[in-house]
Enzyme design. Structure first.
Site, PDB file in Angstrom:
ATOM      1  N   GLU A  59     -16.000  86.352  60.121  1.00 10.15           N
ATOM      2  CA  GLU A  59     -15.943  85.682  61.421  1.00 10.15           C
ATOM      3  C   GLU A  59     -16.475  86.501  62.586  1.00 10.15           C
ATOM      4  O   GLU A  59     -17.051  85.937  63.518  1.00 10.15           O
ATOM      5  CB  GLU A  59     -14.481  85.295  61.715  1.00 10.15           C
ATOM      6  CG  GLU A  59     -13.880  84.313  60.734  1.00 10.15           C
ATOM      7  CD  GLU A  59     -14.482  82.926  60.873  1.00 10.15           C
ATOM      8  OE1 GLU A  59     -14.872  82.545  61.996  1.00 10.15           O
ATOM      9  OE2 GLU A  59     -14.602  82.228  59.851  1.00 10.15           O
ATOM     10  N   SER A 117      43.176  57.660  38.561  1.00 12.72           N
ATOM     11  CA  SER A 117      44.314  58.539  38.270  1.00 12.72           C
ATOM     12  C   SER A 117      44.065  59.995  38.638  1.00 12.72           C
ATOM     13  O   SER A 117      45.016  60.789  38.653  1.00 12.72           O
ATOM     14  CB  SER A 117      44.678  58.442  36.786  1.00 12.72           C
ATOM     15  OG  SER A 117      45.106  57.138  36.480  1.00 12.72           O
TER      16      SER A 117
END
Length: 819
Positions: A87, A480
């Site tokens: 770059e 239960s």
């Protein structure tokens, strides 16, 4: 001649000054509206939130932009060199704008004018920072001028390393990855420090155009661009020619990371954590805040929970027959393409989709769904296998009938049918077993009873099949499995495990309606102790006990334990007819397991923000001396447990002891075997056997689950908590506790252990085979006379003899004080 030259010089000066004035006015006008570059100093980009298991393994990531911020000091030189070469090779030398690079770009663009080639840019890294952070991407002269001005100002305000740090953490790399750290993980599943020269060069080639150099769509262009970057690295002296040549020989090696949870089988847990984070901090913090979340998940325990629940669900489902093929496809042409397009259960890798190619009385020939590569492309080769008749016998029964509807594979499958199969034997085996995703579902949670940390969670058979989390979201009747809390309330209010209740039919009239509860199976045993009521899950005894105790007290205890937020004080609620979740039930049982201390169930241990500051911690216990600077022979730190005591520790032990009897002699007898470890638990079965529960615990681990259809329907004969859910609990606990040190339930100091008669609850005679050791609080003990709860008065001796063979035997043997 001199006058003429002077004349032209004067005109030139005037024109120059005029042009300069125009340029100055233009630049002043452009610069007037420039954004404040000082915001770069407080740069806080959207960062990925990462969720980790208890052992640190990555479980999930959440982000709109997959980015992990890295300071420049943490980025290796070879990675920096790759980006500088690709770059801006003069980055450390120019003042923000590279004039020589700009001149070269102008010359190249003039040479290419009219050729149709894309213009060459000359933006420096500083200019790209200015554009990405402060400006738009508009292709205008004004924007380029602003970019240049800002670049000069940024260079004056910040160091080169700071500018490069901003650039490397902001840029887009494709595949929804931002910043170099995120890109390294996305493309190579590596940290930045692990990147090779070739990998760094490829990542450096992407910012120019990620789509143009896609590793799977444009692999040739990607390699060409990567090699160009490597050449620039060699040219600039960052890499030796030999290393550069070697790097260019390498394949791209991109292994795109999966977007799903990184930790296998953690889908339900991760989604529950995601929901909690959104509720606590909001979506922006989750997807942009860069939170680091440490959860309580134990990966190995999670695998055990997943396997146990899946085994239980598939076992039940296969016993009830074959649902039929998923769909049918044409096998006369290339069946691989059609089969590849059918979505499979991604989180059940043991199973694969297959198409039936041929059927005989002995076996089924199948073609397996093609595997996919990193780009999602199905493999061209076709895999085949065989299902032998013995490996699909369960499918001879249709799920719509009670009897076998076929005698061989020919009556079950046809060519073109698409089904699930599971490989038998090791890799390379071509023998498979027929499988099918179950219609029945369930949820399982495991928790540390001392801290409330959720260690494992299975919300169903498969997250790919259904994302609904039945461990935390399904509201089901506990049946239960709620009874221990009725008995705990009684034990805290003057009853003992030896208190006797009438187990006989009862009618309850309310609002002109008559309710006649029944025991499972319809039988009843007359006067029985509370222990017997728990062990054998007696509904009639529980209703009488709740009625005698008062439902307001039962409701208060249910809310105190966190089972319900607001429980109606209705007698039917004593049998678990309200709705709650598995997580709540497991949390409530944890209170019993830890000796009565209130706990807050949690999936999250700690949350840190992007800067490492802890913003949430589940641990609330105090330890003032834990942060001593050095050791000076002081006492060991003492952790102060400031949690509320919601249940008497002695009551907790009594209930625990009674639930040990459920496993030893009661409704779960023969279903639980942890190799001699102390274990307690309770089964639960709702009306018409629509839900089957089991919740149980050792001293160090609580686990609970239910099984049932999402649209409640009867589970069929034997669809009880003891028959269906207890074996799942057993399979899970065997795997979960095998590496845990063995421990025992602690008997609270002062508790009296007294032998009693199992039926009458009174003191046992020496040598009585019906004796059991019962735990009594100080000041309590076996009754001297047999008083039966649920009767108008103390029973007459003759009535005791009718209903209690044990009492009859005791009278005949001359036991004193029976009445």
């Amino acid at each position: 001649m001199i006058r003429l030259l002077g004349y032209f010089f004067g005109i030139a000066c005037v024109l120059f000054l005029g042009a300069a004035a125009v340029v100055a006015v233009y630049l002043a006008n452009v610069a007037k509206d420039l954004p404040d570059y000082a915001v770069l100093n407080s740069y806080a980009p959207p960062v990925t939130t990462r969720v980790h298991a208890g052992n640190g393994a990555l479980m999930a990531e959440y982000a709109k932009e997959k980015r992990l911020f890295l300071p420049i000091q943490a980025i290796p030189d070879r990675v920096k060199a790759a980006f500088l070469s690709a770059e801006d090779k003069n980055f450390y030398n120019h003042p923000g704008v590279d004039l020589s690079g700009l001149a070269r770009a102008i010359v190249v663009n003039l040479q290419n004018f009219g050729s149709g080639r894309r213009p060459v840019g000359a933006s420096t890294i500083t200019q790209q920072v200015a554009k990405n952070f402060l400006l738009t991407s508009d292709q205008t002269i004004d924007r380029k001028i602003k970019e240049a001005i800002l670049s000069f100002r940024i260079e004056q305000a910040y160091s080169k390393d700071k500018i490069l740090e901003l650039y490397l953490n902001e840029i887009f790399f494709g595949l929804n990855s931002y910043g170099i750290a995120g890109a390294a993980l996305t493309y190579f599943n590596k940290s930045v420090t692990e990147l090779t020269v070739a990998e760094a060069a490829y990542l450096a080639s992407l910012p120019k155009g990620p789509a143009n150099y896609h590793p799977f769509r444009h692999p040739d262009a990607a390699v060409e661009r990567r090699n160009w970057v490597i050449d620039r690295m060699v040219e600039n002296g960052y890499v030796s020619p030999s290393d550069g040549a070697e790097a260019k020989k390498q394949q791209l090696g991109v292994t795109a990371r999966s977007t799903g949870p990184s930790l296998f089988a953690s889908d339900y847990f991760a989604e529950a954590v995601r929901r909690q984070l959104i509720g606590q901090y909001g979506e922006k913090a989750l997807y942009e805040g860069g939170l680091s979340v440490r959860t309580s998940l134990d990966p190995q325990m999670q695998l055990a929970a997943r396997k146990a629940l899946q085994d239980g669900l598939t076992t039940y489902d296969e016993r009830r027959g074959f649902h039929g093929a998923l769909k049918a496809i044409d096998t006369t042409a290339d069946w691989g393409k059609a089969l590849a397009e059918i979505p499979a259960l991604s989180d059940v890798p043991e199973w694969r989709l297959a198409v039936v190619l041929a059927v005989s009385t002995e076996s089924v020939d199948i073609g397996l769904q093609p595997r996919r590569d990193g780009a999602g492309k199905a493999a061209a080769e076709r895999e085949h296998g065989t299902i032998e008749a013995k490996n699909m016998q369960w499918a001879y029964r249709s799920s719509t009938g009670e009897r076998k509807t076929a005698k061989s594979p020919e009556g079950v499958l046809s060519p073109g049918d698409v089904v699930y199969v599971e490989r038998l034997g090791g890799e390379g085996s071509t023998s498979y077993r027929l499988r099918q995703p179950p219609k029945v579902q369930g949820g399982l949670v495991a928790m540390d009873p001392k801290t409330g940390r959720v260690l494992a969670m299975a919300g169903g058979f498969s997250y790919g099949q259904s994302e609904f989390n039945r461990a935390t979201q399904a509201m089901r009747q506990p049946g239960s499995s709620f009874k221990p809390f009725v008995y705990a309330a009684a034990m805290d209010n003057g009853y003992t495990p030896a208190s006797v209740i009438m187990d006989a039919p009862i009618e309850v009239v309310s609002g002109g309606q008559v309710w006649r509860p029944e025991n499972y199976g319809g039988e009843f045993n007359g006067p029985s102790t509370l222990r017997s009521g728990i062990e054998h899950s007696r509904n009639l005894m529980t209703v009488r006990l709740a009625n005698d105790l008062g439902m307001n007290i039962v409701a208060e205890y249910a809310e105190r334990f966190g089972i319900y937020d607001k429980m109606p004080a209705l007698l039917a609620m004593s049998l678990g007819s309200g709705e709650t979740t598995v997580l709540r039930m497991v949390s409530a049982y944890s209170v019993i397991a830890n000796g009565g201390k209130q706990i807050k169930p949690t999936l999250i241990d700690r949350i840190q923000d992007r800067y490492g500051k802890t913003i949430f911690r589940h641990e609330e216990r105090l330890c003032d001396s834990c942060n001593a600077g050095d050791w000076q022979n002081q006492e060991e730190p003492n952790i102060v447990d400031n949690r509320e005591q919601v249940l008497d520790p002695m009551t907790a032990y009594q209930i625990t002891s009674m639930m040990q009897g459920v496993i030893a002699r009661g409704t779960a007898a023969g279903k639980i075997d942890l190799g001699g470890r102390d274990v307690a638990g309770k089964t639960g079965t709702t009306n018409d056997e629509k839900d089957a529960w089991f919740v149980g615990f050792t001293p160090d681990l609580v686990a609970g689950l239910y099984m049932g259809f999402d649209n409640p329907a009867p589970l069929g004969r034997g669809g009880t908590g003891g028959g269906l859910s207890a074996p799942i609990f057993n399979e899970f606990m065997q795997a979960a506790v095998k590496d845990m040190p063995e421990s025992k339930f602690v008997i609270p100091q002062g508790m009296n252990l007294i032998p009693i008669d199992r039926k009458t609850g009174m003191a046992a005679m020496e040598g009585d085979p019906n004796t059991i050791i019962e735990a009594f609080k100080p000041g309590t003990g076996p009754a001297d006379s047999l008083s039966v709860i649920g009767m108008d008065s103390t029973m007459a001796p003759e009535e005791i003899l009718k209903t209690s063979p044990q009492a009859n035997q005791a009278v005949q043997s001359g036991a004193g004080g029976l009445y």
